[in-house]
Design an enzyme around this catalytic site. Structure first.
Site, mmCIF file in Angstrom:
data_model
loop_
_atom_site.group_PDB
_atom_site.id
_atom_site.type_symbol
_atom_site.label_atom_id
_atom_site.label_comp_id
_atom_site.label_asym_id
_atom_site.label_seq_id
_atom_site.Cartn_x
_atom_site.Cartn_y
_atom_site.Cartn_z
ATOM 1 N N THR A 225 0.831 -1.201 0.000
ATOM 2 C CA THR A 225 0.000 0.000 0.000
ATOM 3 C C THR A 225 0.871 1.259 0.000
ATOM 4 O O THR A 225 0.570 2.235 -0.692
ATOM 5 C CB THR A 225 -0.964 -0.034 1.209
ATOM 6 O OG1 THR A 225 -1.825 -1.175 1.048
ATOM 7 C CG2 THR A 225 -1.810 1.216 1.301
ATOM 8 N N ALA A 226 1.998 1.211 0.739
ATOM 9 C CA ALA A 226 2.862 2.398 0.814
ATOM 10 C C ALA A 226 3.372 2.788 -0.578
ATOM 11 O O ALA A 226 3.317 3.967 -0.963
ATOM 12 C CB ALA A 226 4.035 2.121 1.753
ATOM 13 N N GLY A 228 2.030 1.866 -3.406
ATOM 14 C CA GLY A 228 0.842 2.220 -4.207
ATOM 15 C C GLY A 228 0.484 3.688 -4.045
ATOM 16 O O GLY A 228 0.173 4.379 -5.021
ATOM 17 N N GLU A 245 -3.146 -2.898 -7.019
ATOM 18 C CA GLU A 245 -3.557 -4.059 -6.211
ATOM 19 C C GLU A 245 -2.625 -4.086 -5.017
ATOM 20 O O GLU A 245 -1.428 -4.338 -5.173
ATOM 21 C CB GLU A 245 -3.394 -5.361 -7.012
ATOM 22 C CG GLU A 245 -4.204 -5.427 -8.294
ATOM 23 C CD GLU A 245 -5.694 -5.545 -8.050
ATOM 24 O OE1 GLU A 245 -6.099 -5.818 -6.913
ATOM 25 O OE2 GLU A 245 -6.445 -5.343 -9.011
ATOM 26 N N CYS A 279 -1.362 -11.731 -0.535
ATOM 27 C CA CYS A 279 -2.213 -10.573 -0.247
ATOM 28 C C CYS A 279 -3.604 -11.013 0.199
ATOM 29 O O CYS A 279 -4.296 -10.276 0.879
ATOM 30 C CB CYS A 279 -2.301 -9.681 -1.468
ATOM 31 S SG CYS A 279 -2.821 -10.576 -2.929
#
Ligand code: NAD
Length: 469
Positions: A225-226, A228, A245, A279
């Site tokens: 996420t970081a 992303g 994703e 994930c």
């Protein structure tokens, strides 16, 4: 021999290299060229030339033929690719074989999709003739992680190519080998030079140059996420299309009326497969209180039966983690005080980045091990009392990727399927990925969808054309 980036149909020498270490033995086994911003520019420009000079206008049937040929050559080289993946990331060989097969199937699916993906005619109010076109974007940057290197590379590359784009594929620093073979084999199968470029290297060094390159029209990313968030920021000034994703902390919800045998037998591998580096790992287990002790007993006994060890052996179910750092990260979560580790969490004797699957009980919902993505073989199990409290707890997460619900009450299953905040959900199953169906996350688990027709839509611009009568 140094394995080099694959650009414009051939290998390109780099100044820097990366040494790859086999996670099962801790021995270096291969050296790979590390691309720098100059190679990014070369690859993106070459891909754009290939797009302008033929790929975008190739007859759909011919493009489909090339994608089918890529699937066929991947199947011919399946064992070689599986062995490469096993050595590179420590994946158990049986899983590696499945994943190569999955990658080939993705190419077959999108080869077939080319002739079934079309626009609309629209009866606009003023009369005349109005229709839509799904047009390719140009150069797509596909940035993929190390946990499922080959399938994720395929499920970005195949739909992007099918839609008529060219692709610059950046595998993760640690796992470039099957992506580089994909580039070579696709070329052998008839993909014109430049249509698929493969750039190994570190994200920190080439990521910015790739995302910000003016000729890159879309960035399709899978990873943390970081990163992303960073990609979203870098893409904003150019309003680049993005799909992301990202991470997950997926729930596994077991009601007292569920088929206990089926739920307890399959739940351990829904989190420990791929050594927990998944994930979609069902790492937060919620069990209805009346069934809790029984479920935990069965879960522990099924976990004790899992085979952790040499990924080269056919029967191995759990291999090493991908790196020393990845194992230490899981241990950090486990070592924080105050938890009851009911099972596992130790390093087995011998070399390799192995960690025995760990089951943690008595965690509080505020605990980082319950809230954060561990990305290792660690699961937490908590009881719940009723559906309303359960839903609040399940949805109290920044993530929303995947999850399972085990119940024989159909109405409840449908009610919860609507209310659980996640992009992918399975009922009485742990299966999350289907080539034909959209895959992706809610909330901080992502944006956009891989797989199915949804992915192909995401690699096109929608144009409306009006003709007056
Ligand atoms: P990561 O974010 O560290 O790296 C992913 C990719 O991004 C790699 O290729 C990396 O080299 C590249 N990268 C790193 N820095 C970059 C930058 N500044 N600019 C551009 N690219 C950069 O993730 P990881 O550790 O490789 O993978 C694990 C993560 O991926 C987990 O969070 C996991 O949940 C997530 N994941 C998500 C899915 C999904 O479909 N939602 C699937 C698999 C993995």
């Amino acid at each position: 021999m140094i394995i080099q980036p694959f650009i414009n149909g051939g290998s390109v020498a780099t100044k820097q290299t990366i040494v790859l270490v086999n996670p099962a033995t801790e021995e270096p086994f291969c050296e790979v060229g590390a691309a720098e911003p100059a190679e990014v520019d070369q690859a993106v420009r070459g891909a754009n030339r290939a797009f302008e000079n033929g790929w975008r206008d190739m007859a759909p049937g011919k493009r489909a033929g090339i994608l089918f040929a890529i699937a066929a050559i991947l199947r011919q080289h399946a064992e070689e690719l599986a062995q490469l993946e096993m050595r590179n990331v420590g994946k158990p060989i049986a899983d590696a074989r499945d994943e190569i097969g999955l990658g080939a199937r993705v190419f077959e699916y999108y080869a077939g999709a080319i002739g079934k993906f079309f626009g609309q005619t629209i009866p606009v109010a003023r009369g005349g003739f109005d229709f839509t076109l799904r047009q390719p974007m140009g150069v797509v940057a596909a940035i993929v992680p190390w946990n499922f290197p080959f399938p994720i590379a395929c499920w970005k590359t195949a739909p992007a190519l099918a839609a008529g784009n060219c692709v610059v594929l950046k595998p993760a620093t640690l796992s470039p080998l099957t992506a580089l073979r994909l580039g070579e084999l696709a070329h052998e199968a008839g993909l014109p030079a430049g249509v698929l470029q493969v750039l190994p290297g570190t994200g920190g060094l080439i990521g910015d140059a790739l995302v910000q390159h003016p000729l890159v029209r879309k960035v399709s990313f899978t990873g943390s996420t970081a990163i992303g968030v960073r990609i979203m920021q870098l893409a904003a000034p150019g309003l680049k299309r993005i799909s992301l994703e990202l991470g997950g902390k997926s729930p596994n919800i077991v009601f007292a009326d569920a088929d206990l045998d089926a739920a307890a037998a399959s739940s351990p591998m829904s989190v420990f497969a791929n050594a927990g580096q998944d994930c979609c790992a069902r790492s937060r287990v919620f069990v209805e209180r009346s069934l809790f002790d029984q479920f935990v007993d069965r879960f522990l006994s099924a976990t004790r039966g899992l085979i952790v060890g040499d990924p080269a052996l056919d029967h191995t179910q759990i291999g090493p983690l991908v790196s020393a750092g990845q194992r230490e990260n899981s241990e950090r979560f486990l070592n924080q005080s105050g938890r009851r580790i009911a099972l596992g969490g130790e390093r087995p004797n011998g070399r390799g980045y192995f960690l025995n699957p760990a089951v943690v009980l008595d965690v509080e919902p505020s605990d980082p091990i319950w809230r954060e993505e561990v990305f290792g073989p660690v699961v937490c199990i908590r009881p719940f009392d009723n559906e309303a409290a359960l839903l609040d707890e399940v949805n109290d997460s920044p993530y929303g990727l995947s999850g399972s619900i085990w119940t024989n009450d159909l109405k409840r299953a449908l009610r919860l399927a609507r209310r659980v905040e996640s992009g992918v959900l399975s009922i009485n199953s742990h299966s999350s990925v289907h080539v034909e169906a959209p895959f992706g996350g809610f909330k901080q688990s992502g944006l956009g969808r891989d797989l199915g027709f949804a992915a192909m839509e995401g690699y096109t611009e929608l144009k409306n054309v009006y003709i007056s009568e």
